[in-house]
Design a protein around this motif. Structure first.
Motif, PDB file in Angstrom:
ATOM      1  N   ALA A   8       0.745  -1.448   0.292  1.00 35.22           N
ATOM      2  CA  ALA A   8       0.231  -0.078  -0.270  1.00 35.22           C
ATOM      3  C   ALA A   8       1.118   1.718  -0.276  1.00 35.22           C
ATOM      4  O   ALA A   8       2.076   1.633   0.150  1.00 35.22           O
ATOM      5  CB  ALA A   8      -1.362  -0.145   1.438  1.00 35.22           C
ATOM      6  N   SER A   9       0.031   2.261  -0.700  1.00 36.10           N
ATOM      7  CA  SER A   9       1.447   3.631  -0.818  1.00 36.10           C
ATOM      8  C   SER A   9       0.258   4.638   0.085  1.00 36.10           C
ATOM      9  O   SER A   9      -1.010   4.257  -0.068  1.00 36.10           O
ATOM     10  CB  SER A   9       1.276   3.523  -1.827  1.00 36.10           C
ATOM     11  OG  SER A   9       0.673   4.299  -3.003  1.00 36.10           O
ATOM     12  N   ARG A  10       1.488   5.557   0.757  1.00 32.66           N
ATOM     13  CA  ARG A  10       0.629   7.204   0.701  1.00 32.66           C
ATOM     14  C   ARG A  10      -0.121   7.468  -0.230  1.00 32.66           C
ATOM     15  O   ARG A  10      -1.605   7.829   0.488  1.00 32.66           O
ATOM     16  CB  ARG A  10       1.433   8.072   1.136  1.00 32.66           C
ATOM     17  CG  ARG A  10       2.350   7.349   2.737  1.00 32.66           C
ATOM     18  CD  ARG A  10       3.179   8.008   3.547  1.00 32.66           C
ATOM     19  NE  ARG A  10       2.974   9.344   3.567  1.00 32.66           N
ATOM     20  CZ  ARG A  10       3.689  10.389   3.943  1.00 32.66           C
ATOM     21  NH1 ARG A  10       5.171   9.674   3.742  1.00 32.66           N
ATOM     22  NH2 ARG A  10       3.461  11.264   4.764  1.00 32.66           N
ATOM     23  N   ASP A  11      -0.026   7.866  -1.334  1.00 33.01           N
ATOM     24  CA  ASP A  11      -0.450   8.701  -2.489  1.00 33.01           C
ATOM     25  C   ASP A  11      -1.721   7.666  -3.491  1.00 33.01           C
ATOM     26  O   ASP A  11      -2.523   8.012  -4.367  1.00 33.01           O
ATOM     27  CB  ASP A  11       0.103   9.553  -3.272  1.00 33.01           C
ATOM     28  CG  ASP A  11       1.601   7.742  -4.300  1.00 33.01           C
ATOM     29  OD1 ASP A  11       0.745   6.496  -4.437  1.00 33.01           O
ATOM     30  OD2 ASP A  11       1.608   8.352  -5.304  1.00 33.01           O
ATOM     31  N   GLY A  12      -2.214   6.644  -2.666  1.00 31.00           N
ATOM     32  CA  GLY A  12      -2.953   5.469  -3.000  1.00 31.00           C
ATOM     33  C   GLY A  12      -2.504   5.002  -4.338  1.00 31.00           C
ATOM     34  O   GLY A  12      -3.532   4.500  -4.978  1.00 31.00           O
TER      35      GLY A  12
END
Length: 131
Positions: free
Chosen positions: A73-77
């Motif tokens: 998963a990433s912070r920016d989606g």
């Protein structure tokens, strides 16, 4: 018991500022360290929100493992979409075995097991389909 040389010596969940030994320092001046909750989104849209100590943005990880499906998963989606949309990230025991052993290894193990059973008299010498 924590080893005295451990990096976790004197720490606990909810560590407070200025306390070397938080179990014995019950000062009214001690206060919890500031924390932030950061959101991460995987390709399936699951949101994970781990809590970090308040620190510079460049020290907070850019990716995190999704708690629901295990994908990145990433912070920016903008996490990469999985190659297989039906892959849930789970591997069975058989899949792990297939990674470690070849088809020939499987045939050898099966032949050895059948030979042991035949030597004990559990199986007849010829089975259907056994050549």
């Amino acid at each position: 018991m924590v080893h005295p040389a451990s990096g976790f010596r004197g720490t606990r969940a909810g560590v407070v500022a200025g306390s070397g030994s938080s179990l014995q320092n019950n000062d009214s001046s001690s206060r919890p360290l500031p924390r932030i909750r950061v959101s991460y989104w995987c390709a399936k849209g699951h949101e994970t929100q781990p809590v970090f100590l308040k620190m510079p943005d460049d020290q907070i990880p850019q990716t995190w493992d999704c708690r629901r499906c295990g994908a990145t998963a990433s912070r920016d989606g903008q996490a990469a979409a999985p190659d297989d949309p039906f892959d849930d990230g789970y591997k069975s025991h058989l899949e792990y075995v297939k990674e470690r052993r070849s088809g020939q290894d499987a045939e050898d193990v099966l032949a050895g097991a059948l030979e042991k059973l035949r030597s004990r008299g559990v199986l007849p010498d010829q089975l259907l389909g056994d050549t």
